[in-house]
Design an enzyme around this catalytic site. Structure first.
Site, mmCIF file in Angstrom:
data_model
loop_
_atom_site.group_PDB
_atom_site.id
_atom_site.type_symbol
_atom_site.label_atom_id
_atom_site.label_comp_id
_atom_site.label_asym_id
_atom_site.label_seq_id
_atom_site.Cartn_x
_atom_site.Cartn_y
_atom_site.Cartn_z
ATOM 1 C CG MET A 1 32.193 30.871 14.548
ATOM 2 S SD MET A 1 33.044 29.355 14.054
ATOM 3 C CE MET A 1 33.997 29.930 12.656
ATOM 4 C CB SER A 2 33.874 34.739 12.428
ATOM 5 O OG SER A 2 33.876 34.066 11.181
ATOM 6 C CB VAL A 4 34.651 36.675 6.608
ATOM 7 C CG1 VAL A 4 35.827 36.187 5.764
ATOM 8 C CG2 VAL A 4 34.045 35.518 7.390
ATOM 9 C CG ASP A 111 30.910 23.517 11.444
ATOM 10 O OD1 ASP A 111 29.842 22.923 11.165
ATOM 11 O OD2 ASP A 111 31.022 24.756 11.475
ATOM 12 C CE LYS A 113 29.724 25.761 8.493
ATOM 13 N NZ LYS A 113 28.969 26.489 9.535
ATOM 14 C CG ASN A 116 33.588 25.385 7.143
ATOM 15 O OD1 ASN A 116 33.705 26.599 7.063
ATOM 16 N ND2 ASN A 116 33.144 24.777 8.231
ATOM 17 C CG ASP A 128 36.637 27.991 9.291
ATOM 18 O OD1 ASP A 128 37.630 28.728 9.114
ATOM 19 O OD2 ASP A 128 35.478 28.383 9.210
#
Length: 929
Positions: A1-2, A4, A111, A113, A116, A128
């Protein structure tokens, strides 16, 4: 997604994480809307949520910023191998709390998981929050269609709820509960519920397939925890826990498993594991305090500071000789890396004058890099001249001098000025960062003076004087938390169950606020939970566990603090049913080692020591008498010593008793009730008190007669007074079955006696009556909604089932039921004894542990436990334990009147001949106990 990045926030000098969306993803996102959505989530402020600090975009690339959390993710932890169930429960508790809070604020994560969930300092935090929603909303407003990845929009395939997969527009917070169930499943089994499938297959399985039950993949998961996880994984949201609080609430408690009544639609018992988290404590101190306590982690760059007693050159300032140590230590402790040594340590070990050489030597002796020493003297009319020096003992540099002059009536302002200027000076001497000064918790000089006086009385066990001074302190300043806390502890010695104790401790817990030292914040948190636990009910376990954890955090961080060790030991001594006597005394010994003049630490240690004979008890009692200044406490201890030494017999004892108040005699009993002496002075004491109609002494006499093997008289008195000893005599087979059946009517009583009938019915194998009890108790438990009674009723139902199985001769079923007891809520010694007997063949070490645990009684079962301890310890070659236990049996039952007990003495005597023929081991045990 990103992508970091770890970055430095230059303005606040801290590490942060910047997450920048991948360019291909950012291309379809409305940056302004993404920014607005992220900032909506930034309002979440919770100990288990990693907050979003800010969001924005650069050159069309949206980003957001979070604090850097040093530690691992749950993903990394899973990769290390199977996780202990206690650790899993801890993490689940933390995440459930975070979800409960976020959901109450209208934010769904979408989300959840392992990646996270971050682990740091013994606590779990969730990152997040709101990002998936922000991406979805920002993408929905864009012009070029759907998101690049379904998983990015809705979650991650391995952890997505069925309704998320189906794109249900009514998807709500219960999707996060499903995802948390997937994470829990993976933590316990090492794999997700539908591992091994492609992403598309996983999505289909989330909707259509039922996961393999947790217990089929890992056998050692407690059924209660496995059931909770599988409930979270229900396909229909309505069949899951309906809120994260419903998960967090049972996980607030610790140590064992609590039976929860069955749901009407289910044919199996719905149960939940009870495991507490220490979020507040772990977040503050960065120490992993789990259910199974781990070794403390020392601060990596602490700066130890010792404040020495000041030289006082004016008698009117005498109180501040030691008082300034307390104030400065509290004010400076926890400011950045500064760790102030306990005032009790510095006061006791300082023997120098206000000069540099003495301070440097003192710092090296106590392990402090920095030492503060000083002088107080009057200056002119009603003025004080306060001067201190700070020396770097490690580098032996020139000391820094600080001087403050003010009115004697404003010593609070003097101490604050000294504190702030000392902190500034230390900052120039050493790197301490953005330290912030703590405070004593009061800005009132009269309140501080009264508190310091009360603290001096408290350490001398002068309870009346201590409470008077501490009441004065709290009357002057109604927000003085530490004064309330010490007042509550002092009230605890004024009489059993004094309601003022809990009121004061609750008030102390309400004063936790910014500006207090870390030491005091933790102490007040501990007292707050301890006070809340004083109300019996299902919540008691969780509150008491939080109290232990906060108190443990204090002694982990301040191991030389005698008062902290005493408070921690006292809490557990009175309440922790998993604690054994040796460990209890060891904790009081740590308080004594930290400060041998701290009198309160000796009192319960004396009670524990006399169990090992008069010589051991005398050592503690003598040390206490040289320190305690309370006339009542000294009288009690001196009388106990005379009794234990056998110096009072016959007419002498009677004459002495005539001169004592009943309270002194009964309190002396507390020290001697487990003394296995041949003269049996406690029985003489109780007979005399019973003739004077001192309340409850006939019940105590029933217990003590049983303790020493006088079965016939003990049984008669136990029936007469409804004493617990009656159930023990029945289960041990020391009374005929017809006599044991006399306890059956006790089932109708609305008090503790109803519990005592169950073992008696099992002893007579009355399965019919026990079967009726099970049915009736179960019905009552379902209909009673009282919070206070719920835990006791649940325990009674469980006990009835266990003794029913025992009466039927089904030892396997009985053991399983006894093993599932929530013994941290309500644990009767007889239940532990029966459980240990059932365990000893298959798991003798666990049986030995159960038999060694603390009990609140001294009765026949106490001695019977020692006999079983000796047998098991000898069988598994624990020679020292075996000799200790057998020697106790011989001493306690030497005058027994029942045949089976006389036979037990012969058995124990023969065992001692085998194991310790020359008596050296017994002598060594007495010397080292």
């Amino acid at each position: 997604m990103s992508r970091v990045f770890l970055a430095d926030d230059l303005a606040l000098q801290r590490a942060v994480v910047i997450k920048v969306l991948h360019p291909e993803l950012a291309a379809g996102v409305n940056a302004d809307r993404f920014n607005r959505e992220v900032l909506l989530s930034a309002r979440l402020q919770h100990p288990h949520i990693v907050p979003v600090l800010t969001a924005g975009d650069v050159a069309g690339l949206p980003y957001y910023v979070m604090p850097f959390v040093k530690g691992d993710t749950v993903r990394a932890r899973i990769a290390l191998g199977p996780m202990p169930t206690a650790e899993v429960a801890d993490i689940l508790a933390d995440v459930a709390k975070a979800l409960a809070y976020a959901h109450s604020e209208g934010v769904v994560h979408r989300d959840i998981k392992p990646d996270n969930i971050l682990l740091s300092g013994g606590a779990a935090t969730v990152a997040d929050f709101g990002i998936a929603k922000a991406l979805s909303s920002a993408r929905a407003q864009a012009s070029d269609g759907a998101l690049t990845s379904l998983g990015t929009s809705l979650g991650t395939p391995a952890y997505m709820a069925p309704e998320q997969v189906a794109g249900d527009p009514d998807t709500d917070h219960r999707a996060d509960i499903y995802s948390l169930g997937c994470v829990a499943y993976e933590m316990l089994t090492g794999q997700t519920p539908f591992a091994g499938k492609s992403p598309q297959q996983m999505l289909a399985a989330q909707v259509m397939e039922k996961p393999v039950p947790v217990n089929e993949r890992r056998k050692d998961v407690p059924p209660m925890l496995a059931a909770l996880v599988m409930r979270c994984l229900e396909k229909e949201p309505s069949r899951r826990p309906q809120s994260a609080s419903e998960i967090a609430s049972p996980l607030e408690q610790t140590g064992a498993y609590l039976v929860v009544p069955s749901a009407p639609s289910s044919n199996w018992r719905r149960v939940a594991i009870i495991a507490a988290s220490a979020a507040f404590i772990a977040a503050i101190i960065g120490v992993p305090i789990a259910i199974r306590r781990k070794a403390p982690i020392a601060p990596t760059s602490s700066l130890n500071l010792a404040v020495a007693p000041f030289e006082v050159l004016d008698p009117q300032l005498a109180l501040w000789k030691e008082g300034i140590v307390d104030v400065l230590s509290r004010n400076l402790d926890g400011a950045g890396p500064i760790r102030a040594l306990s005032p009790s340590v510095t006061i006791k070990r300082w023997d120098g004058h206000a000069e540099r050489a003495a301070a440097v030597a003192f710092g090296k002796k106590v392990g402090a890099q920095l030492v503060i020493y000083g002088q107080l003297q009057s200056s002119g009319h009603d003025l004080v001249n306060a001067k201190l020096w700070i020396v770097d003992a490690e580098r032996d540099a020139q000391p820094v001098e600080i001087e403050v002059r003010d009115s004697i009536s404003r010593m609070d302002r003097v101490s604050d000025s000294l504190s702030f200027r000392s902190l500034a000076a230390i900052g120039r001497m050493r790197t301490i960062g953005a330290a912030r000064l703590s405070s004593l918790g009061s800005s009132s000089l009269p309140a501080i003076r009264a508190f310091l006086q009360g603290a001096q009385y408290f350490r001398r066990a002068q309870w009346d004087s201590a409470t008077t001074a501490l009441v004065e302190a709290t009357n002057i300043d109604s927000t003085f938390g530490i004064a309330y806390g010490m007042l509550g502890e002092a009230y605890g010695w004024m009489g059993s169950g004094d309601p003022r104790q809990w009121a004061a401790m609750r008030k102390a817990g309400e004063q936790v606020r910014p500006g207090l030292s870390l030491h005091d914040s933790l102490t007040l948190m501990s007292l707050k939970h301890y006070a809340h636990a004083s109300t019996m009910g299902a919540a008691r376990v969780g509150e008491m566990t939080q109290a232990y954890r906060a108190a443990a955090a204090v002694v982990d961080r301040y191991p030389d603090d005698a008062a902290a060790w005493y408070s921690y030991a006292d809490m557990r001594y009175h309440n922790d049913r998993t604690l054994n006597e040796r460990d209890a005394r060891m904790m009081f010994d740590k308080a004594i080692a930290a400060d041998s003049d701290f009198a309160p630490a000796y009192i319960h240690a004396i009670e524990l020591a006399y169990r090992n004979g008069p010589e051991v008890g005398r050592r503690y009692a003598t040390a206490y008498l040289s320190r305690a200044q309370s006339a009542d406490q000294r009288a009690i201890t001196q009388f106990a010593m005379l009794l234990a030494d056998g110096k009072l017999q016959g007419d002498k004892l009677a004459a002495t008793l005539d001169t004592l108040s009943p309270e002194v005699g009964i309190n002396a009993l507390g020290a001697l009730r487990r003394l296995p002496d041949s003269a049996e002075v406690v029985i003489t004491l109780l007979r005399t008190a019973a003739k004077r109609n001192v309340p409850r002494t006939r019940m105590y006499l029933a217990d003590e007669l049983g303790f020493r093997g006088h079965v016939a008289e003990s049984w008669r008195l136990a029936l007469e007074t409804s004493a617990y000893t009656a159930a023990e005599l029945a289960i041990l087979g020391l009374v005929p079955p017809d006599s044991a059946r006399l306890l059956a009517p006790w089932l109708q009583r609305q008090n503790d006696a109803s519990f005592y009938a169950l073992p008696a019915l099992a002893a007579t194998r009355d399965t019919a009556m026990l079967s009726k009890v099970v049915v009736k108790a179960t019905q009552l438990a379902k209909s009673d909604t009282s919070t206070k009674q719920r835990a006791a009723l649940a325990y009674f139902v469980h006990a009835a089932n266990a003794y029913h199985a025992l009466a039927k001769g089904d030892s396997s079923a009985a053991l399983a039921l006894f093993e599932a007891f929530n013994d941290s809520v309500l644990s009767l010694p007889i239940d532990q004894f029966v459980r240990a007997r059932l365990l000893e063949r298959t798991d003798p070490r666990r049986a030995l542990d159960l038999l060694g645990r603390m009990t609140s009684t001294s009765d026949i079962l106490y001695t019977a436990r020692q006999l079983e301890r000796g047998r098991i310890a000898e069988r598994i070659n624990e020679r020292e334990q075996a000799v200790d236990a057998y020697a106790f049996v011989v001493a306690a039952w030497r005058n027994a009147d029942a045949g089976p007990l006389r036979d037990a003495v012969k058995e124990a005597t023969a065992a001692l001949t085998r194991l310790d023929s020359d008596g050296r081991l017994r002598a060594n045990l007495i010397a080292t106990h």
